[in-house]
Design an enzyme around this catalytic site. Structure first.
Site, PDB file in Angstrom:
ATOM      1  N   HIS A 299      89.758 109.718  44.770  1.00 33.54           N
ATOM      2  CA  HIS A 299      91.220 110.159  45.330  1.00 33.54           C
ATOM      3  C   HIS A 299      92.455 109.854  44.473  1.00 33.54           C
ATOM      4  O   HIS A 299      92.813 108.697  44.656  1.00 33.54           O
ATOM      5  CB  HIS A 299      91.509 109.790  46.638  1.00 33.54           C
ATOM      6  CG  HIS A 299      90.474 110.514  47.764  1.00 33.54           C
ATOM      7  ND1 HIS A 299      88.873 109.940  47.565  1.00 33.54           N
ATOM      8  CD2 HIS A 299      90.385 111.241  48.573  1.00 33.54           C
ATOM      9  CE1 HIS A 299      88.238 110.678  48.419  1.00 33.54           C
ATOM     10  NE2 HIS A 299      88.999 111.580  49.147  1.00 33.54           N
TER      11      HIS A 299
ATOM     12  N   SER B 145      96.429 104.274  40.703  1.00 30.46           N
ATOM     13  CA  SER B 145      95.210 103.685  40.097  1.00 30.46           C
ATOM     14  C   SER B 145      94.687 104.218  38.847  1.00 30.46           C
ATOM     15  O   SER B 145      94.051 103.523  37.993  1.00 30.46           O
ATOM     16  CB  SER B 145      94.252 103.629  41.268  1.00 30.46           C
ATOM     17  OG  SER B 145      94.198 105.079  41.578  1.00 30.46           O
TER      18      SER B 145
ATOM     19  N   ASP C  49      87.008 118.031  44.895  1.00 29.07           N
ATOM     20  CA  ASP C  49      86.598 116.975  46.242  1.00 29.07           C
ATOM     21  C   ASP C  49      86.016 115.702  45.791  1.00 29.07           C
ATOM     22  O   ASP C  49      85.026 115.574  45.038  1.00 29.07           O
ATOM     23  CB  ASP C  49      85.794 117.832  47.388  1.00 29.07           C
ATOM     24  CG  ASP C  49      85.509 116.742  48.305  1.00 29.07           C
ATOM     25  OD1 ASP C  49      86.286 116.211  48.761  1.00 29.07           O
ATOM     26  OD2 ASP C  49      84.316 116.921  48.959  1.00 29.07           O
ATOM     27  N   GLY C  50      86.731 114.779  46.218  1.00 29.41           N
ATOM     28  CA  GLY C  50      86.253 113.551  45.552  1.00 29.41           C
ATOM     29  C   GLY C  50      85.012 112.963  46.325  1.00 29.41           C
ATOM     30  O   GLY C  50      84.143 112.265  45.526  1.00 29.41           O
TER      31      GLY C  50
ATOM     32  N   ASP D 257      89.875 105.958  47.541  1.00 28.30           N
ATOM     33  CA  ASP D 257      90.829 105.857  48.488  1.00 28.30           C
ATOM     34  C   ASP D 257      91.599 106.960  48.923  1.00 28.30           C
ATOM     35  O   ASP D 257      92.777 107.578  48.291  1.00 28.30           O
ATOM     36  CB  ASP D 257      91.890 105.325  47.179  1.00 28.30           C
ATOM     37  CG  ASP D 257      93.349 105.008  47.620  1.00 28.30           C
ATOM     38  OD1 ASP D 257      93.596 104.850  48.766  1.00 28.30           O
ATOM     39  OD2 ASP D 257      94.158 104.881  46.875  1.00 28.30           O
TER      40      ASP D 257
HETATM   41  N1  SAM Z   1      94.454 106.141  44.483  1.00 33.26           N
HETATM   42  C1  SAM Z   1      95.711 106.432  44.375  1.00 33.26           C
HETATM   43  C2  SAM Z   1      96.600 105.164  43.840  1.00 33.26           C
HETATM   44  O1  SAM Z   1      95.996 104.302  44.103  1.00 33.26           O
HETATM   45  O2  SAM Z   1      97.593 105.673  42.861  1.00 33.26           O
HETATM   46  C3  SAM Z   1      96.312 106.893  45.391  1.00 33.26           C
HETATM   47  C4  SAM Z   1      95.559 108.127  46.091  1.00 33.26           C
HETATM   48  S1  SAM Z   1      96.458 108.823  47.566  1.00 33.26           S
HETATM   49  C5  SAM Z   1      96.183 107.494  48.806  1.00 33.26           C
HETATM   50  C6  SAM Z   1      95.229 109.673  48.099  1.00 33.26           C
HETATM   51  C7  SAM Z   1      95.178 111.026  47.282  1.00 33.26           C
HETATM   52  O3  SAM Z   1      94.039 111.761  47.724  1.00 33.26           O
HETATM   53  C8  SAM Z   1      96.220 112.065  47.681  1.00 33.26           C
HETATM   54  O4  SAM Z   1      96.840 112.455  46.609  1.00 33.26           O
HETATM   55  C9  SAM Z   1      95.310 113.403  48.276  1.00 33.26           C
HETATM   56  O5  SAM Z   1      96.019 114.572  47.621  1.00 33.26           O
HETATM   57  C10 SAM Z   1      94.160 113.222  47.728  1.00 33.26           C
HETATM   58  N2  SAM Z   1      92.942 113.836  48.465  1.00 33.26           N
HETATM   59  C11 SAM Z   1      92.741 114.239  49.816  1.00 33.26           C
HETATM   60  N3  SAM Z   1      91.737 114.730  49.987  1.00 33.26           N
HETATM   61  C12 SAM Z   1      91.066 114.529  48.885  1.00 33.26           C
HETATM   62  C13 SAM Z   1      89.747 115.060  48.540  1.00 33.26           C
HETATM   63  N4  SAM Z   1      88.962 115.612  49.513  1.00 33.26           N
HETATM   64  N5  SAM Z   1      89.281 114.980  47.215  1.00 33.26           N
HETATM   65  C14 SAM Z   1      89.969 114.403  46.131  1.00 33.26           C
HETATM   66  N6  SAM Z   1      91.434 114.224  46.532  1.00 33.26           N
HETATM   67  C15 SAM Z   1      91.981 114.400  47.646  1.00 33.26           C
END
Ligand code: SAM
Length: 280
Positions: free
Chosen positions: A42, A100, A143-144, A164
């Site tokens: 994510h 990140s 999808d993560g 995350d």
């Molecule tokens: N890891 C990043 C950092 O530390 O800079 C911050 C990530 S943020 C908390 C969560 C992100 O996950 C969001 O940008 C959101 O759009 C994305 N997201 C939500 N569901 C997701 C999924 N199923 N797969 C991938 N990304 C997703």
């Protein structure tokens, strides 16, 4: 539902904790002269403008990274993390916060690999642009959780997975455990770091119980609370749950957390803790 935007929260106390742990894990993996995969399920947008409308609106970074980045008594455990933050802020002013993926980009070596996924229609292109010239990187609109099946084990057989999610949906608390199980089944020697917010303590208790029930061993919990637990809305604490932590991480976090807590929470509320959810 993809309404969460990390730009509102970038550089807050939770990011400071998360990215401290992330950078310490990366630095430990670099001690061996062998490549590894950094998988960020994510990823977010990668770079956040702190003078931008979103960050200004909440001002969360003012009680996070702004409190530590220029101090002259910073413990050694924060050096790698702050070197990445300073790379994006050459002057005196704190203008950008690296998420990140950009922290990883700064710290990884030429022969390591970076796999990033992000689903948000606005944040994904921003992230892809950040890495357009980086040959180590694969950036996917995907999808993560799915990556924990499709990208593991890495070819190099060494890897660090950061999970995350935004926890916008209550199902995230269960999906992260299922995702970790899937990843672990394929790659039991990898390092997995899961970020979590404490909004309702019960949700975290249940999630840690579910993790214990997987049978996975060596699970370390690191938590920094800025306020006591509460039933009211809002995040009072955040934490990182690390599976297969590098051997130094426990002691490093025991050494640095009291300093972080003192500097990030001058009023002294909340707590800091490092404990094994499941030992060896
Ligand atoms: N890891 C990043 C950092 O530390 O800079 C911050 C990530 S943020 C908390 C969560 C992100 O996950 C969001 O940008 C959101 O759009 C994305 N997201 C939500 N569901 C997701 C999924 N199923 N797969 C991938 N990304 C997703």
């Amino acid at each position: 539902m993809l309404s969460y935007r990390h730009s509102f929260h970038a550089g807050n106390h939770a990011d400071v904790l998360k990215h401290t742990v992330q950078s310490l894990i990366i630095e430990s993996l670099k001690e061996k002269d062998k490549p590894f995969l950094y998988l960020d399920t994510h990823s977010g947008a990668g770079r956040y403008q702190l003078s931008g409308e979103h960050a200004e609106k909440t001002g969360e970074y003012l009680e996070g990274i702004a409190r530590i980045w220029q101090r002259d008594d910073v413990p050694a455990e924060l050096e790698a993390y702050l070197s990445a933050v300073k790379h994006f802020n050459r002057g005196e002013q704190l203008r950008y916060y690296p998420g990140s993926p950009l922290i990883a980009r700064q710290l990884l070596r030429d022969f390591d690999k970076i796999h990033l996924t992000e689903l948000h229609p606005t944040d994904f292109p921003l992230l892809r642009n950040e890495f357009s010239k980086d040959e180590r990187a694969k950036v996917m609109k995907a999808d993560g959780y799915q990556q924990l099946k499709s990208q593991l084990p890495p070819l190099s057989r060494r890897g660090f997975v950061l999970i995350d999610p935004p926890y916008e949906m209550k199902t995230d608390y269960q999906d992260v455990v299922k995702g970790i199980q899937e990843g672990y089944k394929r790659f039991a020697t990898g390092v997995y770091a899961l970020w979590y917010p404490v909004v309702l303590r019960q949700q975290i208790k249940r999630m840690t119980r579910d993790l214990q029930d997987t049978g996975i061993r060596r699970i370390l919990q690191i938590e920094l609370a800025v306020r006591p637990d509460s039933d009211q809305r809002g995040m009072t604490a955040s934490g990182m749950i690390v599976i297969n932590p590098p051997w130094k991480l426990e002691q490093q976090m025991r050494d640095v957390l009291p300093w972080l807590h003192k500097v990030l929470v001058p009023e002294g509320t909340g707590h800091a803790k490092v404990e094994w959810i499941v030992p060896e």
